[in-house]
Design an enzyme around this catalytic site. Structure first.
Site, PDB file in Angstrom:
ATOM      1  N   VAL A  62       0.813  -1.236   0.000  1.00 37.73           N
ATOM      2  CA  VAL A  62       0.000   0.000   0.000  1.00 37.73           C
ATOM      3  C   VAL A  62       0.843   1.281   0.000  1.00 37.73           C
ATOM      4  O   VAL A  62       0.291   2.374  -0.001  1.00 37.73           O
ATOM      5  CB  VAL A  62      -1.021   0.035   1.177  1.00 37.73           C
ATOM      6  CG1 VAL A  62      -2.012  -1.110   1.063  1.00 37.73           C
ATOM      7  CG2 VAL A  62      -0.334   0.052   2.529  1.00 37.73           C
ATOM      8  N   SER A 120       0.856  -2.229   8.683  1.00 43.68           N
ATOM      9  CA  SER A 120       2.097  -1.748   9.306  1.00 43.68           C
ATOM     10  C   SER A 120       2.695  -2.876  10.122  1.00 43.68           C
ATOM     11  O   SER A 120       1.969  -3.551  10.849  1.00 43.68           O
ATOM     12  CB  SER A 120       1.842  -0.575  10.271  1.00 43.68           C
ATOM     13  OG  SER A 120       3.039  -0.272  10.990  1.00 43.68           O
ATOM     14  N   TYR A 170       8.720   3.442  14.404  1.00 47.10           N
ATOM     15  CA  TYR A 170       7.295   3.076  14.518  1.00 47.10           C
ATOM     16  C   TYR A 170       6.495   4.240  15.101  1.00 47.10           C
ATOM     17  O   TYR A 170       5.477   4.661  14.543  1.00 47.10           O
ATOM     18  CB  TYR A 170       7.184   1.837  15.406  1.00 47.10           C
ATOM     19  CG  TYR A 170       5.770   1.307  15.584  1.00 47.10           C
ATOM     20  CD1 TYR A 170       5.072   0.751  14.510  1.00 47.10           C
ATOM     21  CD2 TYR A 170       5.153   1.318  16.836  1.00 47.10           C
ATOM     22  CE1 TYR A 170       3.784   0.246  14.679  1.00 47.10           C
ATOM     23  CE2 TYR A 170       3.878   0.811  17.012  1.00 47.10           C
ATOM     24  CZ  TYR A 170       3.196   0.270  15.929  1.00 47.10           C
ATOM     25  OH  TYR A 170       1.923  -0.231  16.110  1.00 47.10           O
TER      26      TYR A 170
HETATM   27  P1  NAD Z   1       0.424  -7.619  11.965  1.00 46.36           P
HETATM   28  O1  NAD Z   1       1.872  -7.537  11.643  1.00 46.36           O
HETATM   29  O2  NAD Z   1      -0.144  -8.945  12.325  1.00 46.36           O
HETATM   30  O3  NAD Z   1      -0.445  -7.024  10.777  1.00 46.36           O
HETATM   31  C1  NAD Z   1      -0.006  -5.982   9.939  1.00 46.36           C
HETATM   32  C2  NAD Z   1      -0.321  -6.369   8.494  1.00 46.36           C
HETATM   33  O4  NAD Z   1       0.057  -5.298   7.626  1.00 46.36           O
HETATM   34  C3  NAD Z   1       0.441  -7.606   8.040  1.00 46.36           C
HETATM   35  O5  NAD Z   1      -0.457  -8.532   7.468  1.00 46.36           O
HETATM   36  C4  NAD Z   1       1.429  -7.054   7.010  1.00 46.36           C
HETATM   37  O6  NAD Z   1       1.786  -8.012   6.019  1.00 46.36           O
HETATM   38  C5  NAD Z   1       0.674  -5.866   6.472  1.00 46.36           C
HETATM   39  N1  NAD Z   1       1.526  -4.838   5.874  1.00 46.36           N
HETATM   40  C6  NAD Z   1       2.617  -4.214   6.421  1.00 46.36           C
HETATM   41  N2  NAD Z   1       3.132  -3.322   5.550  1.00 46.36           N
HETATM   42  C7  NAD Z   1       2.353  -3.375   4.432  1.00 46.36           C
HETATM   43  C8  NAD Z   1       2.361  -2.680   3.188  1.00 46.36           C
HETATM   44  N3  NAD Z   1       3.308  -1.778   2.890  1.00 46.36           N
HETATM   45  N4  NAD Z   1       1.402  -2.987   2.275  1.00 46.36           N
HETATM   46  C9  NAD Z   1       0.445  -3.901   2.539  1.00 46.36           C
HETATM   47  N5  NAD Z   1       0.385  -4.591   3.703  1.00 46.36           N
HETATM   48  C10 NAD Z   1       1.334  -4.320   4.636  1.00 46.36           C
HETATM   49  O7  NAD Z   1       0.149  -6.567  13.134  1.00 46.36           O
HETATM   50  P2  NAD Z   1      -1.172  -6.280  13.975  1.00 46.36           P
HETATM   51  O8  NAD Z   1      -0.850  -6.530  15.404  1.00 46.36           O
HETATM   52  O9  NAD Z   1      -2.326  -6.959  13.371  1.00 46.36           O
HETATM   53  O10 NAD Z   1      -1.306  -4.707  13.794  1.00 46.36           O
HETATM   54  C11 NAD Z   1      -2.221  -4.151  12.853  1.00 46.36           C
HETATM   55  C12 NAD Z   1      -2.264  -2.647  12.996  1.00 46.36           C
HETATM   56  O11 NAD Z   1      -2.685  -2.293  14.322  1.00 46.36           O
HETATM   57  C13 NAD Z   1      -0.914  -1.971  12.767  1.00 46.36           C
HETATM   58  O12 NAD Z   1      -1.123  -0.773  12.045  1.00 46.36           O
HETATM   59  C14 NAD Z   1      -0.429  -1.678  14.160  1.00 46.36           C
HETATM   60  O13 NAD Z   1       0.416  -0.571  14.188  1.00 46.36           O
HETATM   61  C15 NAD Z   1      -1.730  -1.436  14.918  1.00 46.36           C
HETATM   62  N6  NAD Z   1      -1.590  -1.711  16.348  1.00 46.36           N
HETATM   63  C16 NAD Z   1      -1.559  -2.996  16.824  1.00 46.36           C
HETATM   64  C17 NAD Z   1      -1.424  -3.217  18.197  1.00 46.36           C
HETATM   65  C18 NAD Z   1      -1.442  -4.614  18.791  1.00 46.36           C
HETATM   66  O14 NAD Z   1      -1.416  -4.738  20.024  1.00 46.36           O
HETATM   67  N7  NAD Z   1      -1.507  -5.654  18.018  1.00 46.36           N
HETATM   68  C19 NAD Z   1      -1.295  -2.128  19.074  1.00 46.36           C
HETATM   69  C20 NAD Z   1      -1.300  -0.851  18.538  1.00 46.36           C
HETATM   70  C21 NAD Z   1      -1.467  -0.644  17.181  1.00 46.36           C
END
Ligand code: NAD
Length: 319
Positions: free
Chosen positions: A63, A81, A151
């Protein structure tokens, strides 16, 4: 009939931990969902059960490049991300790019389609906080040149970009600041505390606690988080909202709880605290309660039991 009957949603990062749960919820509400993911940290197994569902399609795409989606789009949920410290320390440039260029592209799609945009932001925008718990009005204490800056600053930029599209292009935007969330579909080796504790305990290995283990986190079960995000998506709140569980626990106590719930004989070992590791982290969720009538409901022990059951299967162990 769900609340999103006949609506069209795009979930970036849809093959990730949270994105895949979001796809499930949106489809459950009647929406047609397009998940866009380059699989850099995601896994097709998270959405394997959706493949073949005529309300679901998957597009493999980075993306940070122009995003093309044909047909109508009502909602864009930007979750792409790297999110765990292990991932974003290994992928610093990709993390900065997806937070900046990726957010810009996803907002461009929202403007183009006249869609509502929801940004997955994070409690990390508060950095190592000097006030506790952290309300949405707190501006944070972030080290821009520290290792974790890639990040934290990417997400801070993403928030600023989202607000600019709201103010200057009148795009309807929502920002959720997600606090530590756990549950099924986390990766065993993603470096976050709960998968690490559970997998070590299930293998009967020593359970590693960083520092003295006195640093605290407030961990939210994924079902609670998804409910909060869903309510925010349907709300008219354009300012950021914290979503997280307020029940705070030290890493040491969390490790002990996991050992007890897995029935393991593992011992605790202590390792040096990583750089800029926040010492405390607890959401102030008054806004979510007042504006969304939301609060975390799943008891930590129940959430951990579900997560342990998931890891047992994922690790090929018997229940
Ligand atoms: P995750 O790594 O499981 O999921 C992130 C997804 O984004 C992955 O499937 C990855 O392949 C995809 N991705 C990354 N860069 C990309 C790109 N350039 N183009 C297309 N796809 C891309 O992580 P998560 O825990 O599911 O986190 C999801 C979102 O929630 C993130 O934005 C993260 O910052 C946010 N977040 C998560 C938490 C948590 O506790 N899990 C806390 C705060 C924020």
């Amino acid at each position: 009939m769900g609340k999103l009957f006949d609506k069209y949603a795009v979930v970036t990062g849809g093959a990730g931990f949270l994105g895949s749960h979001l796809c499930d919820r949106l489809i459950g509400e009647g929406a047609h969902v397009t998940a866009i993911d380059n699989l850099i940290t995601g896994d097709m197994r998270n959405i394997a059960h959706l493949v073949g569902n005529d309300h679901f399609r998957f597009v493999k795409h980075d993306v940070t490049e122009y995003i093309f989606v044909d047909g109508p789009v009502d909602y864009i949920l930007h979750f792409a991300s790297p999110a765990s410290p292990i991932d974003y320390l290994k992928l610093p440039i990709q993390t900065l790019k997806v937070g900046s260029l990726g957010t810009h592209k996803a907002l461009g799609l929202a403007k183009n389609k006249n869609a509502r945009f929801l940004l997955a932001s994070t409690s990390e925008i508060y950095g190592d906080p000097l006030i506790h718990p952290q309300p949405e009005t707190y501006w944070g204490n972030v080290n821009p040149v520290g290792l974790r800056g890639v990040y934290d600053e990417a997400k801070r930029f993403a928030e600023a970009m989202t607000m600019a599209y709201q103010r200057y292009h009148a795009v309807q935007t929502r920002i959720v600041r997600i606090f530590n969330t756990y549950g099924p579909r986390m990766r065993i080796n993603d470096g976050r505390a709960i998968p690490a504790f559970i997998s070590q305990a299930l293998r009967g290995e020593d359970v590693t606690v960083f520092g003295s283990g006195k640093q605290t986190r407030s961990v939210c079960y994924v079902d609670d988080l998804i409910e909060g995000i869903f309510r925010l998506l349907l709300s008219d709140i354009g300012d950021p909202v914290n979503i997280g569980n307020q029940s705070e626990i030290s890493m040491l106590d969390l490790a002990k709880e996991v050992i007890q719930l897995t029935g393991s004989n593992s011992k605790l070992v202590f390792k040096e605290l990583p750089e800029d590791d926040p010492k405390v982290r607890q959401p102030e969720t008054t806004r979510a309660k007042k504006l969304l009538d939301w609060e975390a409901r799943v008891d930590r022990k129940d959430g951990l039991r579900n997560t342990i059951a998931y890891f047992r299967t994922a690790m090929g162990l018997q229940g």
